[in-house]
Design a protein around this motif. Sequence first.
Motif, short mmCIF file in Angstrom:
data_model
loop_
_atom_site.label_atom_id
_atom_site.label_comp_id
_atom_site.label_asym_id
_atom_site.label_seq_id
_atom_site.Cartn_x
_atom_site.Cartn_y
_atom_site.Cartn_z
N UNK A 190 -6.55 -10.22 -8.84
CA UNK A 190 -5.16 -10.51 -8.45
C UNK A 190 -4.42 -9.22 -8.12
N UNK A 191 -4.65 -8.19 -8.91
CA UNK A 191 -4.00 -6.91 -8.65
C UNK A 191 -4.40 -6.36 -7.28
N UNK A 192 -5.67 -6.45 -6.96
CA UNK A 192 -6.16 -5.93 -5.67
C UNK A 192 -5.66 -6.78 -4.50
N UNK A 193 -5.47 -8.07 -4.73
CA UNK A 193 -5.03 -8.96 -3.66
C UNK A 193 -3.54 -8.79 -3.34
N UNK A 194 -2.72 -8.60 -4.36
CA UNK A 194 -1.27 -8.65 -4.15
C UNK A 194 -0.56 -7.29 -4.19
N UNK A 195 -1.09 -6.35 -4.91
CA UNK A 195 -0.39 -5.07 -5.08
C UNK A 195 -0.81 -4.07 -4.02
N UNK A 196 0.07 -3.18 -3.67
CA UNK A 196 -0.26 -2.13 -2.70
C UNK A 196 -0.79 -0.89 -3.40
N UNK B 157 -4.60 0.51 -3.13
CA UNK B 157 -5.66 -0.48 -3.35
C UNK B 157 -6.92 -0.17 -2.54
N UNK B 158 -6.76 0.23 -1.30
CA UNK B 158 -7.90 0.49 -0.44
C UNK B 158 -8.74 1.69 -0.84
N UNK B 159 -8.22 2.52 -1.76
CA UNK B 159 -8.94 3.73 -2.17
C UNK B 159 -9.78 3.50 -3.43
#
Length: 248
Positions: free
Chosen positions: A208-214, A230-232
């Motif tokens: 959920x953190x990876x899906x919604x947070x930047x 998140x992308x890093x």
Amino acid sequence: MIKLENVSVLYNKKNLAVDDISLDVERGQFVGVIGLSGSGKSSLLKTVNLLVRPSKGNVYIQGTDIGLLRNDKLRDIRREIGFVFQDFNLVERSSVLENVLVGRLGYKSSLKSFFGLFDDTDYEIAVDALEQIGLKDKMFARTDQLSGGQKQRVAIAKTLCQKPKIILADEPVSSLDLSSAQVVMDYFKQINEKSQITIMINLHDVNLAKKYCSRIVALKDGKIFFDKEVGEIDDRELQELYEKNQQV
């Protein structure tokens, strides 16, 4: 918007819950805080509005060291910082609208707060908040008649009634099933994007953190394990974060 400078928090007056953390959060960011139970997530979040006072360090909101503020000045700052709790923090026997109006009490004098006196503007703001989280049709329902996901959305509406610049959310979806959790997170995301409200949210579910947070801040033993967009983040870091915690 939020700056923590060398912040430490003690629990039981001797053990470190948060250990010398420095952190900057810019206006409009959606920051997820992850880590296992006991890693310091809740203590960190509660220092931002001084629900928990740090044993060391400084907390700045929009450049103001709020640890130096007292009484009305601290109240004014806290009015701009909404807090969403895991257990909803609602009055179950009251109506949805009555619960949401509680968010306006920070704008009232002590006497008006005691008697719960609200004007037309307060009601308009409350109804608008309910509309934002899709529960306008439930405003006169008793809160104890709602599902868990709906109750958490009422809690969000109550926070929106404060007209906050910052929303802090402490494990707000941990007691919900995945479908309800995603609905609640969808509303957090909408609020963040449409109103540019800065959000810091503690989450147990990494997906959920990876899906919604930047941006994600990972805590381990009260310290920042990593702080990245998140992308890093790679899976090895996440595995190391949780495996090492489990061995302690």
